[in-house]
Design an enzyme around this catalytic site. Structure first.
Site, short mmCIF file in Angstrom:
data_model
loop_
_atom_site.label_atom_id
_atom_site.label_comp_id
_atom_site.label_asym_id
_atom_site.label_seq_id
_atom_site.Cartn_x
_atom_site.Cartn_y
_atom_site.Cartn_z
N LYS A 183 0.60 -1.30 -0.10
CA LYS A 183 -0.11 -0.11 0.08
C LYS A 183 0.88 1.44 0.04
O LYS A 183 1.17 0.97 0.78
CB LYS A 183 -0.93 -0.16 0.77
CG LYS A 183 -1.76 1.44 1.48
CD LYS A 183 -2.42 2.00 1.90
CE LYS A 183 -1.62 2.68 3.11
NZ LYS A 183 -2.13 4.60 2.15
N GLY A 235 7.43 4.55 8.37
CA GLY A 235 6.43 5.28 8.50
C GLY A 235 6.48 6.23 9.60
O GLY A 235 7.64 6.10 10.62
N GLY A 240 3.35 3.07 13.45
CA GLY A 240 4.06 1.92 13.83
C GLY A 240 3.58 1.02 14.94
O GLY A 240 3.52 0.21 15.03
N GLU A 257 9.96 0.51 10.61
CA GLU A 257 11.33 1.48 10.01
C GLU A 257 10.88 3.16 10.39
O GLU A 257 9.71 3.60 9.63
CB GLU A 257 11.92 1.69 8.72
CG GLU A 257 13.51 2.31 8.67
CD GLU A 257 13.02 3.80 8.24
OE1 GLU A 257 12.67 4.81 9.13
OE2 GLU A 257 13.10 3.80 6.92
N CYS A 291 13.48 10.27 7.39
CA CYS A 291 13.44 9.99 8.78
C CYS A 291 15.23 10.54 9.38
O CYS A 291 14.95 10.12 10.44
CB CYS A 291 12.86 8.62 8.35
SG CYS A 291 13.44 7.24 7.41
N GLU A 388 10.32 14.61 15.94
CA GLU A 388 10.79 15.18 14.33
C GLU A 388 10.05 16.31 13.93
O GLU A 388 8.64 16.06 13.63
CB GLU A 388 10.15 12.91 13.74
CG GLU A 388 10.98 12.82 12.52
CD GLU A 388 10.78 11.87 12.00
OE1 GLU A 388 9.20 11.51 12.32
OE2 GLU A 388 11.55 11.51 11.53
P1 NDP Z 1 1.64 7.38 8.55
O1 NDP Z 1 2.13 7.08 9.23
O2 NDP Z 1 0.58 8.10 9.39
O3 NDP Z 1 1.94 7.33 7.16
C1 NDP Z 1 2.85 6.10 6.12
C2 NDP Z 1 1.98 4.79 5.99
O4 NDP Z 1 0.97 4.63 6.56
C3 NDP Z 1 0.42 6.01 4.74
O5 NDP Z 1 0.65 4.47 4.23
C4 NDP Z 1 -0.31 5.75 5.98
O6 NDP Z 1 -1.25 6.23 4.85
C5 NDP Z 1 0.18 4.21 6.15
N1 NDP Z 1 -1.24 3.68 7.48
C6 NDP Z 1 -1.59 5.54 8.01
N2 NDP Z 1 -2.56 5.12 9.80
C7 NDP Z 1 -2.48 3.33 8.74
C8 NDP Z 1 -2.11 2.02 10.18
N3 NDP Z 1 -3.48 2.25 11.24
N4 NDP Z 1 -2.31 0.75 9.96
C9 NDP Z 1 -1.11 0.63 8.23
N5 NDP Z 1 -1.11 1.40 7.79
C10 NDP Z 1 -1.63 2.81 8.36
O7 NDP Z 1 2.60 9.10 8.48
P2 NDP Z 1 2.11 10.65 7.95
O8 NDP Z 1 1.81 10.60 7.16
O9 NDP Z 1 0.76 11.24 8.82
O10 NDP Z 1 2.75 10.93 8.74
C11 NDP Z 1 3.01 12.06 10.12
C12 NDP Z 1 4.85 12.04 10.32
O11 NDP Z 1 5.08 10.64 10.13
C13 NDP Z 1 5.83 12.71 10.20
O12 NDP Z 1 5.18 14.38 10.22
C14 NDP Z 1 6.44 11.95 10.06
O13 NDP Z 1 7.38 13.03 11.88
C15 NDP Z 1 6.43 10.62 10.18
N6 NDP Z 1 6.37 10.70 9.20
C16 NDP Z 1 7.87 9.40 8.72
C17 NDP Z 1 8.09 8.63 7.87
C18 NDP Z 1 9.21 7.82 8.06
O14 NDP Z 1 10.23 7.61 7.41
N7 NDP Z 1 10.29 7.65 9.14
C19 NDP Z 1 7.91 8.59 6.89
C20 NDP Z 1 6.71 9.48 7.07
C21 NDP Z 1 6.33 10.52 8.01
P3 NDP Z 1 -1.53 7.38 4.28
O15 NDP Z 1 -0.94 7.38 3.17
O16 NDP Z 1 -3.74 7.50 3.19
O17 NDP Z 1 -2.07 8.09 5.71
#
Ligand code: NDP
Length: 479
Positions: A183, A235, A240, A257, A291, A388
């Protein structure tokens, strides 16, 4: 006003053919989703690029069943060397269509074309090449004499490196004989859907790769499906944690991660100009949506003023604006939500007493933008030193002794990456050894390579991606 003015050098978008709507990619074909479709926009202009299907629980179930069938009948039993050939083919097709991928990534994500062209797409192809080489050598990976695939991998990825994160997830899963339901993030689904076309072009057997678009609910359905054997997530720490809870008590294997708040440590003997380049690369690459970004700068007190002055001079030359312009250094913030989050956290910085600096210059009227920002007078207790931000915002702190540098660097709930700048090799070795971070760069930053394992400690998650170590997340050695 910078000394040089550049004429605009826009990349043409005519190479990509964005369809008005996209379906899910399940069992080798594009199909309508049964959820409510959503729109994906160009964050630099707010223009709607396309309408994309949302995968419901029933769609995810179809995708997992297709992946299971492909695993049992075709991909699992296939000769490893033949699996490797498919991966090589995918890698070559990514290279052949590199320009198309780069343009599409920049349109959907907002990152500068220079970065999608020179970093995201070449590295994604490199991940497929690297893992293609492993496919028929797994018994020599030091993971037992006959390691076996796990089965179906459910993978959820973020929006900061949409194609590259796909490659980090899909390449090792396929090379080790697993099949995939992936996804992509809601705001950046388009390169994953173009990748689905590459799978068709490579004649990858149907069901080996399935791409189910949608929001968090679709992600939740993927990771909690009972027939998924392995969950891989990149994410936020918050999501996580929710995933770790959902997977607890099941037989699913999990790698996470998550976020980071990396310390970039500059000692007084470091070559300042090079360090400044590294600081800029550490925090402003990809608008700071990284990240492993070097978001906490720790400078030895004696050189603090020089470093900050050079840094501000250098930031004044960065070009913020149209991501499709080949001269652009900082593109658009990926979404209105992320922009709001960055604004919130930087507002805390000011109310908590840190000093905010931004270069002069205007931002475009439309789209989501944030200027490169430096906070000085930051204390380790401030939120901008702990949370972050995931944006182009740097927090500068000082230290006097190496021990203080290590203590401050490790004073974080995260532990993903760190950087050390010094002329002395012995000091670099001593300091890096004491840093609780999965990746430590010396006299460079944000250098990524498929042969090198990547992952964190503490709330940055667990498991490694890339390198020989990354293969173990997709293999079992018990027989
Ligand atoms: P999320 O953790 O929400 O998104 C990452 C992925 O998980 C997306 O594909 C998201 O879908 C999906 N997702 C969201 N909720 C669920 C769930 N309950 N179960 C399974 N999958 C899910 O990150 P955000 O986009 O909300 O970003 C928020 C903050 O997270 C950022 O400001 C940053 O600080 C951090 N972040 C860190 C990352 C990293 O690489 N370490 C990457 C992205 C964000 P959808 O896109 O539809 O929300």
């Amino acid at each position: 006003m910078s000394i040089f003015e550049y004429a605009p050098a826009p990349e043409s978008r005519s190479i990509v053919d964005i369809r008005p709507s996209y379906g899910l990619f399940v069992d080798g074909e594009f199909a309508d989703g049964t959820g409510t479709p959503f729109k994906t926009v160009n964050p630099a202009t707010e223009e709607v690029l396309s309408e994309v299907a949302t995968g419901s629980d029933a769609d995810v179930d179809r995708a997992v069943r297709a992946a299971r069938r492909a695993f049992t009948r075709v991909w699992g039993p296939m000769r490893p060397a033949d699996r490797g050939k498919y991966l090589f083919r995918i890698a070559r097709l990514l290279q052949e269509r590199a320009r198309e991928f780069a343009v599409l990534e920049t349109l959907d994500n907002g990152k500068p074309i220079r970065e999608s062209r020179d970093v995201d797409v070449p590295l994604a192809a490199a991940h497929f090449f690297y893992h293609a080489g492993w496919a028929d050598k797994l018994e020599h990976a030091g993971l037992g004499p006959a390691p076996r695939p796990l089965g179906v991998a459910g993978q959820v990825i973020p929006w900061n490196f949409p194609l590259l994160m796909l490659a980090w997830k899909v390449a090792p899963a396929l090379a080790t004989g697993n099949t995939v339901v992936l996804k992509p993030a809601e705001t950046t689904p388009l390169t994953a859907l173009l990748f689905a076309e590459i799978c068709q072009q490579a004649d990858l057997p149907p069901g080996v790769v399935n791409i189910v678009t949608g929001a968090g609910e679709t992600g939740r359905a993927v990771i909690s499906h009972p027939d998924v054997d392995k969950v891989a997530f990149t994410g936020s720490t918050e999501v996580g944690r929710a995933i770790a809870r959902a997977v607890a008590g099941t037989e699913k294997r999990l790698t996470l991660e998550l976020g980071g708040k990396a310390a970039n440590i500059v000692f007084d003997d470091a070559p300042i100009d090079e360090a400044v380049e590294g600081i800029v690369r550490g925090i402003f690459f990809n608008q700071g949506h990284v990240c492993c970004a070097g978001s906490r700068l720790l400078v030895q007190e004696s050189v603090h003023d020089d470093v900050v002055a050079s840094l501000q001079r250098r930031i004044g030359t960065l070009r913020v604006g149209d991501p499709m312009d080949k001269n652009t250094d900082l593109g658009a913030i990926n979404s209105a939500e992320q922009l709001a989050r960055i604004r919130d956290l930087t507002a805390y910085g000011e109310t908590e007493g840190a000093t905010c600096w931004q270069p002069e210059g205007d931002l475009p009227d439309r789209g989501f933008w944030f200027k490169p920002t430096v906070f000085t007078d930051v204390s380790p207790a401030h939120r901008i030193a702990r949370d972050e931000v995931f944006g182009p915002v740097l927090s500068v702190m000082t230290f006097r002794t190496p021990d203080e540098a290590v203590a401050k660097a490790n004073n974080s709930t995260y532990g993903l990456s760190a950087g050390v700048w010094s002329e002395k090799g012995s000091r670099i070795l001593k300091i890096t050894d004491q840093l609780r971070a999965g990746v430590v760069w010396a006299n460079t930053f944000n250098e990524l390579d498929p042969t090198s394992p990547f992952g964190g400690y503490k709330q940055s998650g667990y498991g490694r991606e890339g390198g020989r170590q990354g293969l173990s997340a997709y293999l079992r050695s018990d027989f």
